[in-house]
Design an enzyme around this catalytic site. Sequence first.
Site, PDB file in Angstrom:
ATOM      1  CB  VAL A  43    -109.960  26.808  71.341  1.00 45.73           C
ATOM      2  CG1 VAL A  43    -108.860  27.858  71.510  1.00 45.73           C
ATOM      3  CG2 VAL A  43    -109.637  25.583  72.200  1.00 45.73           C
TER       4      VAL A  43
ATOM      5  CG  ASP B 210    -109.628  20.992  58.055  1.00 47.22           C
ATOM      6  OD1 ASP B 210    -109.960  21.992  58.729  1.00 47.22           O
ATOM      7  OD2 ASP B 210    -110.057  19.858  58.279  1.00 47.22           O
TER       8      ASP B 210
ATOM      9  CE  LYS C 279    -115.783  20.918  67.923  1.00 47.65           C
ATOM     10  NZ  LYS C 279    -115.021  19.775  67.366  1.00 47.65           N
TER      11      LYS C 279
ATOM     12  CB  SER D   3    -108.028  24.975  64.002  1.00 45.11           C
ATOM     13  OG  SER D   3    -108.786  25.466  65.088  1.00 45.11           O
ATOM     14  CB  ALA D   4    -111.796  29.034  63.548  1.00 46.51           C
ATOM     15  CG  ASP D   5    -108.940  26.685  67.953  1.00 45.22           C
ATOM     16  OD1 ASP D   5    -110.130  27.017  67.811  1.00 45.22           O
ATOM     17  OD2 ASP D   5    -108.581  25.614  68.479  1.00 45.22           O
TER      18      ASP D   5
ATOM     19  CD  GLU E  42    -112.429  23.507  74.927  1.00 46.38           C
ATOM     20  OE1 GLU E  42    -113.346  23.157  74.173  1.00 46.38           O
ATOM     21  OE2 GLU E  42    -111.228  23.280  74.729  1.00 46.38           O
TER      22      GLU E  42
ATOM     23  CE  LYS F 267    -107.508  16.621  71.065  1.00 39.70           C
ATOM     24  NZ  LYS F 267    -107.733  18.072  71.254  1.00 39.70           N
TER      25      LYS F 267
END
Length: 303
Positions: free
Chosen positions: A105, A140, A85, A142-144, A23, A161
């Site tokens: 990602v 919320d 981003k 992540s789109a990952d 990435e 994390k």
Amino acid sequence: MALTFAPEVAEALDAGRPVVALESTLLAHGLPSGRNLTLARGLGDAIRAQGAVPATIAVLDGAPTIGLSPDQLGRVCTESTALAKLSARDLGPAIALGRSGATTVAATSVLAHRAGIRVFATGGLGGVHLPAPGDATTWDVSADLGVLATTPLLVVCSGVKSVLDIAATLEVLEARSVPVLGYRTDDFPAFYLRSSGHPVPWRVDDPGTVAATVLAHREHATSGAVLANPVPPEHEMERTLHDRLLAEGLDRLRDTGASGSDVTPVLLEHFHTASGGISVATNEALVLANATLAAQVAVTLSA
């Protein structure tokens, strides 16, 4: 729009040689200037040392680019504040409008799969965010995680994390049929820490077993897979320091009222500044380890 390939990457893919995707958001937005370019070069060297070809991915002037030249890599690392981003949802607008951006990602996974790359090395996977102070839950996510559910790619990372809701993240991966493999560990790592306190469903101990598992999974599912590789022991952040930084970071969130996509940047900035550079060094070490492992797996898969 057609993909733009670096000659080295195009030749490797045409010949069926192993390629590892990387990435660009880590370089543009995740590390200090100067250190990001040094790491970028180090990642390429680590992957080539294992017999694979590195392919850092970005969108440059509207062109989705698979593998960056030295000049392009320097541009990503020095023009970081000017680069958007880009998550998966942002690829269409950025390409159509001729913009430049660093890929997350999710976006990297989409472009890597389209390019025919099967292995992707990164630092940490996105996940479910902790609820904002006073809230019982969060939307919320992540789109990952969504991209992994539909993209047959192996993502090598050091877990997620510790600023995220790790238990909820693992639940989402399970619900979306994304297998999670622990590399030489029974514990899911938490980026700076080797263990999050949560077990991994499956343990694998060598690149050959990883490759066999990935191939077997692809016969029965179209989702991706996660290979969780803990940070090397000598580079793990001391837990008491980590816990103090996390508590301070959560206090800062309450003070600033940060929410949504601002939460993780605020927390990570505090880790970087308040740890005296320890968190940055840990980040660099784990990404290099993940790139090396990803290259070893890619070489085995190509064989």
